[in-house]
Structure formats: C-alpha cells, structure tokens
Write a protein that holds these residues in place. Structure first.
Motif, PDB file in Angstrom:
ATOM      1  N   GLU A   5     -17.429  48.117   1.373  1.00 29.32           N
ATOM      2  CA  GLU A   5     -17.981  48.902   0.541  1.00 29.32           C
ATOM      3  C   GLU A   5     -17.045  50.289   0.358  1.00 29.32           C
ATOM      4  N   ARG A   6     -17.274  50.832  -0.771  1.00 33.70           N
ATOM      5  CA  ARG A   6     -16.420  52.123  -1.291  1.00 33.70           C
ATOM      6  C   ARG A   6     -15.138  51.626  -1.802  1.00 33.70           C
ATOM      7  N   ASP A   7     -14.818  50.323  -1.841  1.00 34.06           N
ATOM      8  CA  ASP A   7     -13.457  49.941  -2.513  1.00 34.06           C
ATOM      9  C   ASP A   7     -13.564  50.052  -3.926  1.00 34.06           C
ATOM     10  N   VAL A   8     -12.466  50.482  -4.710  1.00 36.75           N
ATOM     11  CA  VAL A   8     -12.596  50.566  -5.995  1.00 36.75           C
ATOM     12  C   VAL A   8     -12.262  49.276  -6.733  1.00 36.75           C
ATOM     13  N   VAL A   9     -12.930  48.981  -7.781  1.00 36.47           N
ATOM     14  CA  VAL A   9     -12.644  47.727  -8.549  1.00 36.47           C
ATOM     15  C   VAL A   9     -12.378  47.943 -10.064  1.00 36.47           C
ATOM     16  N   ASP A  10     -11.648  47.131 -10.694  1.00 31.91           N
ATOM     17  CA  ASP A  10     -11.403  47.494 -12.171  1.00 31.91           C
ATOM     18  C   ASP A  10     -11.746  45.789 -12.502  1.00 31.91           C
ATOM     19  N   VAL A  11     -12.601  46.170 -13.917  1.00 33.73           N
ATOM     20  CA  VAL A  11     -13.276  44.915 -14.348  1.00 33.73           C
ATOM     21  C   VAL A  11     -12.888  45.014 -15.853  1.00 33.73           C
ATOM     22  N   ARG A  12     -12.520  43.800 -16.314  1.00 35.19           N
ATOM     23  CA  ARG A  12     -11.740  43.647 -17.669  1.00 35.19           C
ATOM     24  C   ARG A  12     -12.669  42.520 -18.558  1.00 35.19           C
ATOM     25  N   GLY A  13     -13.319  43.006 -19.605  1.00 37.03           N
ATOM     26  CA  GLY A  13     -14.072  42.021 -20.322  1.00 37.03           C
ATOM     27  C   GLY A  13     -14.314  42.394 -21.837  1.00 37.03           C
ATOM     28  N   PHE A  14     -15.219  41.729 -22.111  1.00 42.57           N
ATOM     29  CA  PHE A  14     -15.842  42.176 -23.556  1.00 42.57           C
ATOM     30  C   PHE A  14     -17.230  42.471 -23.605  1.00 42.57           C
ATOM     31  N   PRO A  15     -17.731  43.815 -23.247  1.00 42.68           N
ATOM     32  CA  PRO A  15     -19.028  44.296 -23.342  1.00 42.68           C
ATOM     33  C   PRO A  15     -19.524  43.959 -24.626  1.00 42.68           C
ATOM     34  N   LEU A  16     -20.825  43.474 -24.782  1.00 40.75           N
ATOM     35  CA  LEU A  16     -21.659  43.112 -25.930  1.00 40.75           C
ATOM     36  C   LEU A  16     -20.647  42.262 -26.899  1.00 40.75           C
ATOM     37  N   GLY A  17     -19.495  41.722 -26.388  1.00 40.99           N
ATOM     38  CA  GLY A  17     -18.725  40.997 -27.306  1.00 40.99           C
ATOM     39  C   GLY A  17     -18.081  41.632 -28.375  1.00 40.99           C
ATOM     40  N   VAL A  18     -17.990  43.150 -28.271  1.00 41.05           N
ATOM     41  CA  VAL A  18     -17.700  43.809 -29.314  1.00 41.05           C
ATOM     42  C   VAL A  18     -16.198  44.188 -29.354  1.00 41.05           C
ATOM     43  N   PHE A  19     -15.539  44.659 -28.021  1.00 39.75           N
ATOM     44  CA  PHE A  19     -14.101  44.887 -28.103  1.00 39.75           C
ATOM     45  C   PHE A  19     -13.704  44.574 -26.713  1.00 39.75           C
ATOM     46  N   ASN A  20     -12.459  44.389 -26.430  1.00 45.26           N
ATOM     47  CA  ASN A  20     -11.990  44.367 -25.015  1.00 45.26           C
ATOM     48  C   ASN A  20     -11.979  45.823 -24.349  1.00 45.26           C
ATOM     49  N   ALA A  21     -12.438  45.648 -23.027  1.00 51.86           N
ATOM     50  CA  ALA A  21     -12.707  47.100 -22.482  1.00 51.86           C
ATOM     51  C   ALA A  21     -12.395  47.029 -20.825  1.00 51.86           C
ATOM     52  N   THR A  22     -12.149  48.054 -20.296  1.00 54.11           N
ATOM     53  CA  THR A  22     -11.882  48.101 -18.920  1.00 54.11           C
ATOM     54  C   THR A  22     -13.170  48.980 -18.198  1.00 54.11           C
ATOM     55  N   ASN A  23     -13.673  48.537 -17.316  1.00 57.07           N
ATOM     56  CA  ASN A  23     -14.618  49.385 -16.671  1.00 57.07           C
ATOM     57  C   ASN A  23     -14.232  49.454 -15.223  1.00 57.07           C
ATOM     58  N   MET A  24     -14.561  50.663 -14.577  1.00 53.19           N
ATOM     59  CA  MET A  24     -14.156  50.860 -13.215  1.00 53.19           C
ATOM     60  C   MET A  24     -15.259  51.321 -12.213  1.00 53.19           C
ATOM     61  N   GLY A  25     -15.272  51.058 -11.224  1.00 53.49           N
ATOM     62  CA  GLY A  25     -16.414  51.486 -10.330  1.00 53.49           C
ATOM     63  C   GLY A  25     -16.016  51.114  -8.769  1.00 53.49           C
ATOM     64  N   LYS A  26     -17.266  51.097  -7.822  1.00 52.39           N
ATOM     65  CA  LYS A  26     -16.849  51.008  -6.579  1.00 52.39           C
ATOM     66  C   LYS A  26     -17.816  49.706  -6.152  1.00 52.39           C
ATOM     67  N   VAL A  27     -17.420  49.228  -4.953  1.00 57.86           N
ATOM     68  CA  VAL A  27     -18.156  48.208  -4.320  1.00 57.86           C
ATOM     69  C   VAL A  27     -19.264  48.878  -3.494  1.00 57.86           C
ATOM     70  N   ILE A  28     -20.532  48.592  -3.725  1.00 51.48           N
ATOM     71  CA  ILE A  28     -21.625  49.391  -3.223  1.00 51.48           C
ATOM     72  C   ILE A  28     -22.385  48.583  -2.046  1.00 51.48           C
ATOM     73  N   SER A  29     -22.115  47.133  -1.881  1.00 48.86           N
ATOM     74  CA  SER A  29     -22.503  46.185  -1.097  1.00 48.86           C
ATOM     75  C   SER A  29     -21.331  44.960  -0.901  1.00 48.86           C
ATOM     76  N   ALA A  30     -20.944  44.896   0.095  1.00 48.03           N
ATOM     77  CA  ALA A  30     -19.826  43.751   0.289  1.00 48.03           C
ATOM     78  C   ALA A  30     -20.649  42.647   0.269  1.00 48.03           C
ATOM     79  N   TYR A  31     -21.989  42.237   0.646  1.00 52.53           N
ATOM     80  CA  TYR A  31     -22.428  40.964   0.784  1.00 52.53           C
ATOM     81  C   TYR A  31     -23.784  40.917   0.060  1.00 52.53           C
ATOM     82  N   ASP A  32     -24.344  39.965  -0.664  1.00 53.06           N
ATOM     83  CA  ASP A  32     -25.435  39.771  -1.312  1.00 53.06           C
ATOM     84  C   ASP A  32     -25.818  38.134  -1.578  1.00 53.06           C
ATOM     85  N   ARG A  33     -26.413  37.550  -0.831  1.00 56.64           N
ATOM     86  CA  ARG A  33     -26.587  35.919  -0.918  1.00 56.64           C
ATOM     87  C   ARG A  33     -27.284  35.930  -2.237  1.00 56.64           C
ATOM     88  N   ASP A  34     -26.955  34.860  -3.041  1.00 55.65           N
ATOM     89  CA  ASP A  34     -27.568  34.705  -4.604  1.00 55.65           C
ATOM     90  C   ASP A  34     -27.956  33.344  -4.562  1.00 55.65           C
TER      91      ASP A  34
END
Length: 529
Positions: free
Chosen positions: A196-225
């Motif tokens: 938790e609190r580690d920074v992350v960098d996410v690279r993708g195409f939001p809405l398929g519109v353009f290449n973008a970088t989003n930044m954030g933090k880990v708020i939970s290190a484990y979540d069973r899916d």
C-alpha cells in the motif's frame, strides 16, 4: 530474461539518434540510483525514486510500447417475418482496449492484454450481453487489429492481430502481430512485493482516444477476484482510469535500480467507485507470457469431487430430507433416491412451486464398481402439463445424448455443492475456520448458479421440444418419482410392491426456495466496452 534484453535493445537502437541513453540492467544498484527517502520496500512510494536515466529514457521515446487494439465482431440474429419466413440480420460491434508488446520471437511480436478485450461471447444472453445486440444472436465473425485510436478509419496501415493464448480466469490474453513492434524495455517485477502507498504508472488508451499516462498509488495490496469467470488475485489502485484502459501495463518504481518494473495489468473497476481500479498481479501471468500456457482450469472451491462417496452423501441427504431441492441456474431441481441405489434428478420450471410438474427427469444409475465414478445415465423423461413421456435412448441422436450427459453431470455437481453448503450452515459461526469454509462454499454456489443459467435454459427448451403432445400417452410424475417399477423399493415409506404400509406417515412434500445470491460489495465491471 533474453526476451527482455531483446526488447530493450530494439528500443535503445531507435533512440540512439535522439541522444537518450537507455537504462542498463547491468549497472550496479548503488550506481543506478541514489538512496531514495521513500524506499522502504521493494517498490517506491514516491516518484522521486525514479532515476534520471529512466526518466529521460521515457520522455525521449518517440514510439510507445502500448497500442490501441480494435476488437470487432459480427452477430447474426434470427427472427420471423409476417409470413413466417426466417429473417437473418447481422449487427457489427466494435470495442477498443489497450495492449503492450513484451517480446519478439520468430519474426512476430507478442503483446499482453485482457481476455475481455479480445473475446466476444459465442451467443448473446443475459449472462453474456453485448451492447446493441439482442439476446440469442450468434457470433459469425470477429477480428483484431492495432489502430491509431478509435477514430482511425484508414485501415490500410492497421496491423492485424491473432490470438496466441487466452485465459478467462486471469482475464488475460497473449496476442501476436506479424510485425516488429516497439517492445516494453522494462523487466517483469513481482506483484507480491507491491505494498500500500506504492506509486504506480499506467500506460494506455483511455476511451480509445489517445495514448496517455495515468499515475496513482496502491490503496490495497490484495483483493481476491471471483467475479463470474475471473479467478485470480488483484491489487487495487486509485489512478483515474477509463474505458479503453483495459490491458494497460501497470508499472512500479524499483527501489534497487530506480527503473520501472511491470507489476500488473489493469482490467476492471468497481462500478460504484470513481477511482477503485483493480489490477491483475503479474506473478500469475508468467507462465502465460513465457510459455503461452493458460492456468489450469479451477475446480469448484470447496466442492466435493464426483465419486462414489459424493454419491452416497447425496443419496443419504435426499433420503432423510423432506426438501431435497437445490438451485440450478434460474430454476429449481431436486434429487430422489431409490432403494436400488438409483438417483432420480428432476428439473422444474421457473415458476416452481406454483407449478410442480418437472420439465425433465433423469435416471442416474449406480456403477458396478465404486472406483468408476458417480454414476451413469439411465432413462430420461420429458415433462409438461400433461405429464411425463420417456424418450428411449434409441430415439436420441448423438447430439441429444451429449446434451443430456452434460446436463446430468451439472445436476450432480450442483446437488453435491448445495448440500455441502447447507450442511456447513448450522455450525458456520462456531469458529473462524468453519465460517470461512461456509462463506467460500456460498460464493462458489453463487458462481455456479450464474454459470449454469444457459444450461438450465437449454434444458427447458429440450422439454418444450420433447414433452408429450396431445396424441401421445403421458405418465404422471408421481408414478416416476414415487412409485417404483415392479419389485423395486424406493425407500420412501412404501413396501416392495409400491404400497405404503398403513402406519407409514405421509411424506412431507414441502418445498424450499433456492438461496438468492447477494453482494456484500459493488461488482467489478470490465472497462473495455
């Protein structure tokens, strides 16, 4: 590791003209990055830990290693015109997601993305909907390609893609392009080390519109899916992600090198959360990425295997219970035992117990050896308001016999799972262990109910097709379920001749509604469509 070095060299060569220096994996950690004040674990909780070389390298890259994936399909829907003629209409659908290249081999480039980005359901239904397409339509065509963005209509420079391996449990897929694409230069990290609190960098195409970088933090290190077919471990981040970001690489900053490392793949978000996005931990994807092998299909957690012991438990429970009912998809089923060891599985209509006649009754015969398994298919009756009609196996084609075998197998599993769950309830609060066991069984039962909806609907269609018509002789359901054949004792309070002894109490015919699935938290939803 060789694959990652190849990808790194491809990018490094392409950037040589711009003067950017690619980070070297051979540089000692002490020289690669000065001691950062926000690095107490494997990954940093501040962007100040990113080394100047890594920062300059990313900023200098002209061609990114993430790509916009266009997924298309065509569905054929059947309907009837005013004159009774069959009409066929075709509906095209399109969705966009993200993929990233991670290795080149044999003249091809391998990319990783989400399963739900590249797959469309074979047939649309309530459980597998497609926006803009009615239920019951069949997919007749699909295709994948790399495009500039969702507005790209010039298809001559699109890069065709093919599926290499798809894993629905992980919601991941490896796809390949017969082209040399820019490959991610960063190595694969360890999602188990994310905190938790580690920074992350996410690279993708939001809405398929353009290449973008989003930044954030880990708020939970484990979540069973365990949503629908998903069965893996996630971690949760607060980066502001959108539809189209599905398949984006999630990077963390290594405290040892000051470089990015791949720690996961973004795949879904909570439906009632503005920034509660879940990421598939990369540790589970190594075999998929390296060996192109999907994870073994999960067994129903907590479910008893279908063997002779499970059969004995089902038979005993059905014999002593006044309500041997269990949920099966959107309908209710029941199991009735005979003294000769035969089990009778009955499937009822959706409005049961308002109408109590069964749609299908299947005979499950005991095997000669306990080592052979649960049982084998016997006689089959199809039912309607007029009663039941047996359809001998000689009248059944191979396809119908396969359908009935799958149906009986599913009925066995659901009965076994439901009775195990019901048995766990009385003492479920005695200890944490028993409570957790009961909770796991309940979740598994909920997933099974959803998974068997289509099979339940198919069984109802078979009943409508083969139920006794007006000129055909019909048999009362009680004569099949409660009255034994000559010389057979059902163990239902009747003597071997089928007559109840004078002092035998009447059998309780009460019914029980199947437990409804409840959600203690908001459901996840894929972000591609």
């Amino acid at each position: 590791m060789v694959g990652w070095m190849v990808g790194l060299s491809v990018v490094a060569v392409s950037l040589a003209a711009s003067g950017a220096e690619a980070p070297s994996s051979t540089t000692p950690p002490a020289e690669a990055s000065p001691a950062a004040p926000y690095c107490e674990g494997e990954y940093a909780d501040s962007y100040s830990a990113l080394s100047p070389k890594a920062r300059a390298f990313e900023q200098a890259m002209q061609k990114k290693y993430t790509y916009c994936v266009r997924s298309t399909a065509v569905y054929e829907c059947l309907s009837y015109g005013a004159e009774g003629n069959v009409r066929r209409t075709r509906t095209p659908v399109t969705a966009h997601g993200t993929a990233f290249a991670y290795r080149q081999q044999g003249g091809e480039t391998l990319l990783l993305t989400n399963e739900h980005v590249v797959e469309w359901p074979d047939v649309t239904s309530d459980a597998h909907p497609v926006e803009g397409v009615p239920g019951g339509c069949k997919r007749v065509k699909d295709a994948l390609s790399i495009v500039e963005n969702e507005g790209d209509q010039y298809d001559r420079d699109d890069i065709p893609l093919a599926k290499a391996v798809v894993d629905p449990q992980l919601d991941l897929a490896v796809i390949k392009a017969r082209a040399s694409l820019t490959v991610m230069p960063w190595k694969v990290g360890k999602s188990a080390a994310v905190r938790e609190r580690d920074v992350v960098d996410v690279r993708g195409f939001p809405l398929g519109v353009f290449n973008a970088t989003n930044m954030g933090k880990v708020i939970s290190a484990y979540d069973r899916d365990e949503y629908k077919e998903w069965y893996h471990d996630d971690f949760v981040i607060d980066a502001l992600l959108s539809q189209g970001n599905s398949g984006s690489p999630v990077l963390a900053i290594s405290c040892k090198t000051g470089e990015f490392e791949l720690v996961g793949v973004y795949h879904a978000g909570y439906s009632r959360g503005s920034a509660l996005n879940v990421v598939v931990g990369i540790d589970q994807a190594r075999d998929l990425m390296n060996n192109l092998r999907r994870s073994p299909k999960r067994a129903l957690e907590g479910a008893t295997p279908l063997d002779a012991l499970a059969r004995a438990r089902v038979a005993k429970r059905a014999e002593v219970s006044a309500t041997p009912f269990f949920p099966f998809g959107s309908r209710t089923a029941a199991v009735f035992p005979r003294a000769d060891g035969t089990l009778l599985f009955a499937l009822y209509a959706q409005d049961f117990p308002r109408r109590v006649y069964p749609l299908i009754v299947m005979e499950d015969l005991p095997l000669t050896s306990a080592d052979e398994g649960f049982g084998k298919v016997g006689r089959v009756w199809f039912g309607g308001p007029r009663g039941l009609l047996e359809r001998p196996r000689a009248e059944q084609d191979a396809e119908l016999q396969q359908q009935l075998a799958r149906l009986l197998d599913a009925l066995r599993r659901d009965a076994t799972l439901t009775f195990s769950y019901q048995d766990s309830l009385p003492g479920s609060d005695e200890s944490r262990q028993t409570f957790d066991t009961s909770t796991r069984l309940g979740k598994t039962l909920d997933r099974t109910i959803v998974a068997h909806r289509e099979l339940s609907d198919a069984a109802a269609e078979l009943a409508e097709r083969f139920a006794p018509d007006t000129p055909e002789p019909a048999t009362g359901s009680e004569s099949v379920l409660k009255k034994p054949p000559p010389g057979v004792h059902l163990g239902l309070g009747a003597d071997p001749a089928g007559q109840a002894p004078p002092d035998a109490p009447p059998r309780d015919s009460g019914t029980r509604q199947p437990a409804k699935s409840t959600q203690a938290r908001p459901a996840r939803h894929p972000e591609v469509r």
